[in-house]
Write an enzyme that holds these catalytic residues in place. Structure first.
Site: not given
Ligand SMILES: Cc1cc2nc3c(=O)[nH]c(=O)nc-3n(C[C@H](O)[C@H](O)[C@H](O)COP(=O)(O)O)c2cc1C
Ligand SMILES: Cc1cc2nc3c(=O)[nH]c(=O)nc-3n(C[C@H](O)[C@H](O)[C@H](O)COP(=O)(O)OP(=O)(O)OC[C@H]3O[C@@H](n4cnc5c(N)ncnc54)[C@H](O)[C@@H]3O)c2cc1C
Ligand code: FES
Lengths: 316, 297
Positions: A48-49, A76, A130, A133, A268
């Site tokens: 997690k970020g 975050l 990141n 975000c 994700g």
């Molecule tokens: C609940 C949630 C929290 C996320 N938190 C972060 C994060 O902290 N840092 C980051 O780079 N991406 C974050 N993402 C983005 C995911 O890493 C990913 O890039 C994005 O969801 C697309 O992939 P997916 O469709 O498989 O979820 C988050 C996504 C979700 C759904």
């Protein structure tokens, strides 16, 4: 009998045992999932970020479901880099996880400081920057949405760390390939994409936004075709490896990204739906490779065949 | 490096290394069971009880824990939905074979569960979350349920009655047609105190009315534990009563949950910290059961 296939991948200096990585923010700090999946069997775990300090995040509601997707504005929430190193890294190391630390800053100095701190930590395999975000106002995205900003933050981090540097790109730009190029010019070892798409959901009965932050980021199967296109564009634009993600929910989806040009993929949202997805996707990829006589996963990357369809058209 | 993966066809997926998992809250073994619907009983126009064959969960689940149910088949609805385990069903030899869910129709997912037919197979992930801490005699247990918040109390009441704890259920609903399983609890030896907002059964008004009276009249020397599950305003009212009368309470909160395993940070609730201040805790792994005085309402 499945023939042995080589799933190992090399992303510049970063070697992974297989190309399937848990996406940041969708897998906690990794340790939460240790009872469900053997972390050592994953290609990597993007945690997690993390900011330098602890962050509270947004108040609920933080997620809302949409057709074939979800919009999140977690904001975050996190324990900060120091507690992460103290409380989570030892267990991640013990369990043999390949750890990609996703870092976020409000300023250039914060990214640099985070990179410095993490460079000395045993077991950190790479830094995922990141800069994408969509859920916090005070930074990150301001780098990720400007070409000079992207170049600036990547080169600043590059200068202070021997670790592989992987900027994570936002899809909320007109020409994502230009950002991949800026990252490559600045010395990135790879790029990962896509982060979530800026989105919004309204409760029409109350006329209120569903999320406390009003807007959030869309993820899940709904974004997959756009993500595939963006990975394809980036692959054309840069020589460094591309890590693809966005809506992957099966081996078939992962393979689509490999063909488009991703050297590795991240999952994700689909992990929320099925936390046992990892073994299924890995065995599905191996099965596909066997069926198509592909010995090494790298032989599949970027193999999109654009000639076949043109021939079909001319012959019909 | 060479890797070989073979597809393992198993009915459920078991965690690979649960013996080294040291999570203080969640169950040590989380499984995803392809559970067959073995019965679906309509209780009213909005409520049903659905029985799911899931021995691996049924034999392990503790009162107050929940499961994440994949109600749809494709990607819409995408996310699983959280449900308390209502009953544990056993075969003639006493082995736990199935769980039931008390389902209230409120949206797309619960509507699917409402009309799901026998033979349908649904993935059920669990058991999840921090359970209730059951008390022992001479402590008396007061269960406070609002509407579908009754769900976690069937297994809790069974556990408490097995320990010979004196149990009272304070159970409130909108109307007589929203109160279920009252005789089931009575057969277990549970005293029941009912309220409805329209007065069609039991006392008219909120469930906290008879609760407050009981708190006032009970002997100070008699120890009690209050357990509450229901709408958040009701939980808040119970926690406030607990504080006012200086009694302990355990409340089970309901937050929108994306994953149920601590992965997404969607389900947070504000909890007091020991050294003062407060922070957001993921209710899927830090809860859903909290001490009433831990939560910042
Ligand atoms: C609940 C949630 C929290 C996320 N938190 C972060 C994060 O902290 N840092 C980051 O780079 N991406 C974050 N993402 C983005 C995911 O890493 C990913 O890039 C994005 O969801 C697309 O992939 P997916 O469709 O498989 O979820 C988050 C996504 C979700 C759904
Ligand atoms: C630990 C836990 C245990 C639960 N146990 C039960 C149970 O035993 N029986 C039961 O019927 N329900 C239970 N719930 C609530 C149930 O999960 C929600 O009603 C369900 O997720 C709604 O899904 P839906 O697709 O029908 O609604 P949606 O179409 O997604 O939404 C419809 C409405 O329901 C609201 N809603 C969505 N999720 C929740 C939620 N988690 N809690 C309250 N409201 C929500 C939405 O805000 C919206 O207004 C529990 C929830 C939690 C967190
Ligand atoms: S539901 Fe995902 S962290 Fe609690």
């Amino acid at each position: 009998m499945v023939n042995p296939v080589d799933l190992s991948v090399r992303l510049g200096p970063l070697e992974l045992r297989n190309p399937v990585i848990a996406a940041s923010g969708c897998f906690g700090y990794g340790v939460e999932y240790a009872g469900v999946v053997d972390l050592a069997t994953l290609g990597g775990v993007a945690v997690k970020g993390l900011f330098l300090t602890e962050r509270e995040g947004h108040p609920p509601e933080r997620i809302v479901e949409t057709p074939s997707g979800m919009v999140n504005a977690i904001g975050l929430q996190g324990i900060g880099v120091h507690r992460f190193i103290r409380e989570k890294m030892p267990e991640l190391r013990d369990r043999g996880a390949t750890v990609l630390v996703n870092i976020c800053g409000s300023t250039l100095d914060e990214y640099v400081e985070l990179a410095r701190i993490l460079s000395d930590v045993e077991g950190v395999a790479a830094l995922e920057l990141n800069i994408s975000c969509p859920n916090i106002k005070e930074g990150g995205i301001t780098f990720g949405c400007s070409l000079p900003g992207t170049h600036q933050v990547v080169s600043a981090v590059r200068r202070v760390t021997p670790l592989p540097v992987i900027p994570k790109l936002t899809p909320n730009v007109t020409d994502v390939a230009a950002f991949a190029r800026a990252a490559e010019d600045a010395g990135a070892d790879a790029v990962s994409l896509v982060n979530t798409f800026l989105a919004m959901v309204i409760d029409v009965e109350t006329r209120r936004p569903e999320l406390s932050n009003v807007v959030g980021g869309l993820s899940g199967p709904a974004i997959r075709p756009i993500a595939v296109r963006m990975v394809y564009e980036c692959r054309q634009a840069v020589k460094i490896p591309v890590i693809g993600m966005g809506g992957i929910a099966s081996a078939r989806d992962a393979i689509e990204f490999f063909i488009a040009g991703a050297s590795a993929i991240q999952i994700g949202t689909a992990n929320f739906v099925d936390p046992f997805i990892w073994g299924k996707v890995l065995s599905g990829i191996a099965e596909y490779m066997t069926r198509h006589s592909i010995a090494r996963i790298s032989d599949l990357v970027g193999t999109l065949d654009t000639t076949a369809r043109e021939q079909q058209w001319t012959s019909s | 490096m060479l890797s070989v993966f073979s597809v393992v066809n198993q009915k459920y997926h078991r965690s690979p290394n649960h013996e080294i998992t040291k999570c203080p809250y969640t169950s040590l073994v989380v499984v995803d069971v392809d559970a067959e619907v073995v019965a679906n009983t309509r209780l009213s126009a909005d409520y049903n009880v659905i029985a799911l064959a899931a021995p691996a969960i049924a034999s392990d689940v503790k009162p107050g824990q929940f499961v994440m149910v994949r109600v749809g088949t494709g990607s819409d609805p995408l996310l699983r939905r959280p449900f308390s385990v209502f009953e544990i069903l056993r075969d003639e030899r006493g082995r736990a074979t199935a769980i039931t869910l008390l389902n209230k129709r409120v949206g797309v997912g619960t509507r699917l569960l409402f009309k799901m037919e026998r033979g349908h197979v649904v993935p059920v992930l669990g058991p999840l979350g921090r359970p209730f801490e059951p008390v022992e005699p001479p402590i008396r247990a007061w269960l406070v349920a609002g509407g579908v918040g009754l769900a976690p109390f069937a297994t809790l009441a069974e556990t408490l009655r097995t320990r010979a704890v004196d149990v009272t259920l304070f159970y409130g609903g909108r109307s007589a047609t929203d109160l279920f399983y009252v005789d089931w609890f009575q057969r277990l030896g549970v005293r029941t105190v009912l309220t409805t907002e329209d007065g069609t059964q039991g006392e008219r008004g909120r469930v906290t009315l008879p609760l407050e009276r009981a708190l006032r009249s009970i002997d100070r020397e008699q120890p009690i534990m209050m357990y509450a599950c229901g709408p958040e305003p009701m939980l808040e009212a119970v926690a406030h009563l607990a504080r006012r009368f200086d009694r302990p309470s355990q409340v089970s909160v309901e937050r929108v949950m994306g994953c149920g395993l601590g992965g997404c940070y969607s389900c947070v609730i504000r909890v007091r910290q020991h050294h003062g201040g407060s922070h957001f805790v993921r209710s899927c792994i830090g809860g859903p059961v909290f001490r009433g005085d831990e939560i910042v309402w």
